[in-house]
Design a protein around this motif. Sequence first.
Motif, PDB file in Angstrom:
ATOM      1  N   PRO A 182       0.838  -1.289  -0.015  1.00 55.84           N
ATOM      2  CA  PRO A 182      -0.275  -0.069   0.046  1.00 55.84           C
ATOM      3  C   PRO A 182       1.057   1.229  -0.031  1.00 55.84           C
ATOM      4  O   PRO A 182       0.289   2.331  -0.458  1.00 55.84           O
ATOM      5  N   ALA A 183       2.023   1.381   0.749  1.00 57.29           N
ATOM      6  CA  ALA A 183       2.834   2.538   0.851  1.00 57.29           C
ATOM      7  C   ALA A 183       3.270   2.741  -0.647  1.00 57.29           C
ATOM      8  O   ALA A 183       3.481   3.870  -1.067  1.00 57.29           O
ATOM      9  N   VAL A 184       3.612   1.883  -1.245  1.00 52.94           N
ATOM     10  CA  VAL A 184       4.251   1.882  -2.801  1.00 52.94           C
ATOM     11  C   VAL A 184       3.111   2.446  -3.784  1.00 52.94           C
ATOM     12  O   VAL A 184       3.401   3.470  -4.584  1.00 52.94           O
ATOM     13  N   LEU A 185       1.783   2.015  -3.608  1.00 54.67           N
ATOM     14  CA  LEU A 185       0.640   2.572  -4.341  1.00 54.67           C
ATOM     15  C   LEU A 185       0.460   3.857  -4.013  1.00 54.67           C
ATOM     16  O   LEU A 185      -0.052   4.616  -4.740  1.00 54.67           O
ATOM     17  N   ARG A 186       0.623   4.151  -2.778  1.00 57.94           N
ATOM     18  CA  ARG A 186       0.370   5.609  -2.106  1.00 57.94           C
ATOM     19  C   ARG A 186       1.185   6.597  -2.864  1.00 57.94           C
ATOM     20  O   ARG A 186       0.788   7.684  -3.326  1.00 57.94           O
ATOM     21  N   ALA A 187       2.533   6.052  -3.022  1.00 60.35           N
ATOM     22  CA  ALA A 187       3.510   7.047  -3.667  1.00 60.35           C
ATOM     23  C   ALA A 187       3.226   7.064  -5.127  1.00 60.35           C
ATOM     24  O   ALA A 187       3.325   8.292  -5.621  1.00 60.35           O
ATOM     25  N   ALA A 188       2.810   6.082  -5.799  1.00 61.87           N
ATOM     26  CA  ALA A 188       2.494   6.108  -6.898  1.00 61.87           C
ATOM     27  C   ALA A 188       1.276   7.204  -7.272  1.00 61.87           C
ATOM     28  O   ALA A 188       1.376   7.806  -8.247  1.00 61.87           O
ATOM     29  N   MET A 189       0.328   6.986  -6.387  1.00 56.73           N
ATOM     30  CA  MET A 189      -0.992   7.934  -6.375  1.00 56.73           C
ATOM     31  C   MET A 189      -0.533   9.501  -6.352  1.00 56.73           C
ATOM     32  O   MET A 189      -1.107  10.175  -7.159  1.00 56.73           O
ATOM     33  N   VAL A 190       0.224   9.445  -5.439  1.00 59.48           N
ATOM     34  CA  VAL A 190       0.550  11.040  -5.136  1.00 59.48           C
ATOM     35  C   VAL A 190       1.475  11.362  -6.544  1.00 59.48           C
ATOM     36  O   VAL A 190       1.254  12.684  -7.043  1.00 59.48           O
ATOM     37  N   ALA A 191       2.307  10.681  -6.953  1.00 62.45           N
ATOM     38  CA  ALA A 191       3.228  11.029  -8.318  1.00 62.45           C
ATOM     39  C   ALA A 191       2.217  11.236  -9.404  1.00 62.45           C
ATOM     40  O   ALA A 191       2.393  12.227 -10.362  1.00 62.45           O
ATOM     41  N   SER A 192       1.091  10.434  -9.524  1.00 66.86           N
ATOM     42  CA  SER A 192       0.093  10.808 -10.726  1.00 66.86           C
ATOM     43  C   SER A 192      -0.546  11.835 -10.367  1.00 66.86           C
ATOM     44  O   SER A 192      -0.689  12.704 -11.380  1.00 66.86           O
ATOM     45  N   LEU A 193      -0.940  12.315  -9.255  1.00 65.77           N
ATOM     46  CA  LEU A 193      -1.847  13.495  -9.124  1.00 65.77           C
ATOM     47  C   LEU A 193      -0.744  14.724  -9.530  1.00 65.77           C
ATOM     48  O   LEU A 193      -1.233  15.645 -10.077  1.00 65.77           O
ATOM     49  N   ARG A 194       0.627  14.613  -9.063  1.00 68.61           N
ATOM     50  CA  ARG A 194       1.522  15.607  -9.576  1.00 68.61           C
ATOM     51  C   ARG A 194       1.416  15.799 -11.105  1.00 68.61           C
ATOM     52  O   ARG A 194       1.390  16.824 -11.705  1.00 68.61           O
TER      53      ARG A 194
END
Length: 240
Positions: free
Chosen positions: A11-23
């Motif tokens: 989940p931590a990796v998925l959250r990081a990817a989510m943040v990157a996508s929003l950026r």
Amino acid sequence: MTATPIQTPDPAVLRAAMVASLREQGLLHSERVAAALATVPRHAFAPGESDLAKVYDTHTTLEPVLFADGSQSSVVSATHIQAIQLEMADVQPGMRVLEIGSGGYNAALIAEVVGPDGAVTTVDIDAGVVERARTCLAATGYERINVVLADAEHGVPEHAPYDRIIVTVGAWDIPPAWLAQLTEKGRIVVPLRFAGITRMIAFDRTGDTLTADSYRLGGFVPLCRSRHNGTYADLVVMPN
């Protein structure tokens, strides 16, 4: 033959990817909001959804909570909508924030942004939604959030005043109580529906007038409330 074990996504990796996508989508600029999105376990607020990739997809709305008659009561909005609202609200550490329309996850994001010196209150008219929010927030360590069962038309006066009011359900107007419970330089972010379109608008208070100079389009579950009487705040929306 030995079966290959199925790898569970981190989940931590998925959250990081989510943040990157929003950026990458140009929706995320605040480091405080980014840190909150990278911290709060969104999957913990989606007990009916086992697909973590879906939970952390920026355009996925989580499984709705339904009324007894089968109509839709509450959803956890897609993170791109939540990021837009949080950016529009410009929440700062130490602020007091009221969220209208509860699901738990967004309240946890706000709590991360305001930090230990701030305060978050989230309110909903549906007892099932409130109970689910309380359960999920307690399980994820956000017990200090005030979760209130009430008609949000009246705000939550016992925890007022608020520096920010963030409305996560579609509204047709701004009740007098919301303005009354807002600080003199406070801001209300609300999805208002008029002319057949829902617009997310950030209103800043000046006296009894709420003024905005821009908006974003979005779709939200309608606000369920009783009919009210009273004098509304003057609303001024400048052309985009």
